[in-house]
Design an enzyme around this catalytic site. Sequence first.
Site, mmCIF file in Angstrom:
data_model
loop_
_atom_site.group_PDB
_atom_site.id
_atom_site.type_symbol
_atom_site.label_atom_id
_atom_site.label_comp_id
_atom_site.label_asym_id
_atom_site.label_seq_id
_atom_site.Cartn_x
_atom_site.Cartn_y
_atom_site.Cartn_z
ATOM 1 N N ASN A 9 0.873 -1.178 0.000
ATOM 2 C CA ASN A 9 0.000 0.000 0.000
ATOM 3 C C ASN A 9 0.907 1.223 0.000
ATOM 4 O O ASN A 9 1.508 1.546 1.025
ATOM 5 C CB ASN A 9 -0.909 -0.031 1.243
ATOM 6 C CG ASN A 9 -1.718 1.256 1.400
ATOM 7 O OD1 ASN A 9 -1.762 2.087 0.493
ATOM 8 N ND2 ASN A 9 -2.354 1.417 2.563
ATOM 9 N N TRP A 10 0.991 1.854 -1.150
ATOM 10 C CA TRP A 10 1.897 3.003 -1.266
ATOM 11 C C TRP A 10 1.389 4.227 -0.509
ATOM 12 O O TRP A 10 2.108 5.192 -0.325
ATOM 13 C CB TRP A 10 2.090 3.374 -2.753
ATOM 14 C CG TRP A 10 3.061 2.509 -3.494
ATOM 15 C CD1 TRP A 10 3.527 1.275 -3.107
ATOM 16 C CD2 TRP A 10 3.692 2.794 -4.741
ATOM 17 N NE1 TRP A 10 4.407 0.798 -4.040
ATOM 18 C CE2 TRP A 10 4.525 1.707 -5.068
ATOM 19 C CE3 TRP A 10 3.623 3.866 -5.640
ATOM 20 C CZ2 TRP A 10 5.301 1.666 -6.232
ATOM 21 C CZ3 TRP A 10 4.383 3.826 -6.804
ATOM 22 C CH2 TRP A 10 5.217 2.730 -7.089
ATOM 23 N N LYS A 11 0.115 4.202 -0.114
ATOM 24 C CA LYS A 11 -0.515 5.385 0.512
ATOM 25 C C LYS A 11 -0.283 6.609 -0.399
ATOM 26 O O LYS A 11 -0.252 6.440 -1.622
ATOM 27 C CB LYS A 11 0.007 5.575 1.941
ATOM 28 C CG LYS A 11 -0.165 4.296 2.764
ATOM 29 C CD LYS A 11 0.002 4.467 4.245
ATOM 30 C CE LYS A 11 -0.220 3.120 4.922
ATOM 31 N NZ LYS A 11 -0.217 3.225 6.387
ATOM 32 N N HIS A 101 -9.712 1.128 4.968
ATOM 33 C CA HIS A 101 -8.409 1.289 5.640
ATOM 34 C C HIS A 101 -8.608 2.209 6.855
ATOM 35 O O HIS A 101 -9.404 3.149 6.800
ATOM 36 C CB HIS A 101 -7.383 1.885 4.673
ATOM 37 C CG HIS A 101 -5.986 1.825 5.227
ATOM 38 N ND1 HIS A 101 -5.536 2.730 6.157
ATOM 39 C CD2 HIS A 101 -4.975 0.957 5.020
ATOM 40 C CE1 HIS A 101 -4.284 2.410 6.493
ATOM 41 N NE2 HIS A 101 -3.921 1.345 5.808
ATOM 42 N N GLU A 103 -6.975 4.581 7.954
ATOM 43 C CA GLU A 103 -6.766 6.012 7.686
ATOM 44 C C GLU A 103 -8.007 6.622 7.038
ATOM 45 O O GLU A 103 -8.304 7.800 7.239
ATOM 46 C CB GLU A 103 -5.503 6.198 6.822
ATOM 47 C CG GLU A 103 -4.250 5.944 7.658
ATOM 48 C CD GLU A 103 -3.040 5.433 6.902
ATOM 49 O OE1 GLU A 103 -2.994 5.538 5.664
ATOM 50 O OE2 GLU A 103 -2.129 4.893 7.574
ATOM 51 N N GLU A 173 -5.425 -4.934 10.502
ATOM 52 C CA GLU A 173 -4.396 -3.926 10.766
ATOM 53 C C GLU A 173 -4.708 -3.231 12.091
ATOM 54 O O GLU A 173 -5.562 -2.330 12.133
ATOM 55 C CB GLU A 173 -4.370 -2.884 9.639
ATOM 56 C CG GLU A 173 -4.016 -3.455 8.284
ATOM 57 C CD GLU A 173 -3.440 -2.399 7.353
ATOM 58 O OE1 GLU A 173 -2.379 -2.652 6.786
ATOM 59 O OE2 GLU A 173 -4.034 -1.316 7.221
ATOM 60 N N GLY A 179 2.442 2.288 10.893
ATOM 61 C CA GLY A 179 3.388 3.381 10.740
ATOM 62 C C GLY A 179 4.038 3.813 12.043
ATOM 63 O O GLY A 179 4.661 4.866 12.118
ATOM 64 N N SER A 218 3.455 -2.129 10.377
ATOM 65 C CA SER A 218 4.902 -2.155 10.638
ATOM 66 C C SER A 218 5.556 -3.496 10.314
ATOM 67 O O SER A 218 6.473 -3.931 11.018
ATOM 68 C CB SER A 218 5.208 -1.738 12.082
ATOM 69 O OG SER A 218 4.765 -0.409 12.317
HETATM 70 P P1 13P Z 1 3.008 0.342 7.696
HETATM 71 O O1 13P Z 1 3.497 -0.959 7.118
HETATM 72 O O2 13P Z 1 3.729 1.533 7.193
HETATM 73 O O3 13P Z 1 2.878 0.282 9.179
HETATM 74 O O4 13P Z 1 1.499 0.529 7.148
HETATM 75 C C1 13P Z 1 0.604 -0.494 7.275
HETATM 76 C C2 13P Z 1 -0.605 -0.151 6.492
HETATM 77 O O5 13P Z 1 -1.382 0.699 6.881
HETATM 78 C C3 13P Z 1 -0.821 -0.842 5.215
HETATM 79 O O6 13P Z 1 -2.096 -0.594 4.721
#
Ligand code: 13P
Length: 255
Positions: A9-11, A101, A103, A173, A179, A218
């Site tokens: 997931n590049w966000k 997600h 976020e 998650e 993160g 993470s």
């Molecule tokens: P990280 O791997 O940066 O913690 O992010 C996880 C995530 O939200 C993947 O969708």
Amino acid sequence: MRNKLVVGNWKMHGRLATNPGLLDAIRSGISTQTAKSAGVVVQVALCLPYPYLAQARQSLEGSSMAWGAQDVSEHDQGAWTGEVSGSMLADFCCRYVLVGHSERRSFFAETDAIVAAKFAAAQRAGLIPILCVGETLVEREAGVTHDVITRQLDAVLAVNGSAAFVRAVVAYEPVWAIGTGKTATPAQAQEVHAAIRGRLARESADLGNRLQILYGGSVKPSNVADIFSQPDIDGGLIGGASLVAVDFLAICAAA
Ligand code: 13P
């Protein structure tokens, strides 16, 4: 034995000029791994920002990799300024789309009902939704992790029915692990994964057995082996480490 799935997931990362280098490095690394791992099916996919889906298609078409988006509108078309529909994603040959997600849930006020509607919209367009669920730190400390996960799953089940999960993926998650550098211990993750599988198995034992459940939060080359060795963890949803080709490839190799 369930197939493995690793999704990057590049966000909101990436640039037009630098994406091809990263995509090509991952594509060529995966093709080498695939050649070496006969018999084990590991699907690798990347979920990119919308403007870069054409680049993903250009770089990854013809490879074993898939690509997708990070969100989808609950609506199919119309006067919905700023929204992107499932059929638009299908136009770019997306296979997957993330739905719910954390976020999106926390910063964009996506409710369980909206997430359920987006899951439906993704499937109407022929996409495979990756339904993200997870508890916050406050919820974990209050001992309501299972209630939260069950509520998030039930909202989607109520609208879409259990049969819809035959063509869907669930990603666990824990919000406090995203993160932050904090990972759930393999045992903590396994416990929730087993509960998710158990919830779906209540609908149908076969469905419970088949459902792919990814862990995210993470995940790094240094902790991936322990996480992926858990019986109910079928792969990962990888944020930060998916932006560094060697790290992402190490995670895919562990799968
Ligand atoms: P990280 O791997 O940066 O913690 O992010 C996880 C995530 O939200 C993947 O969708």
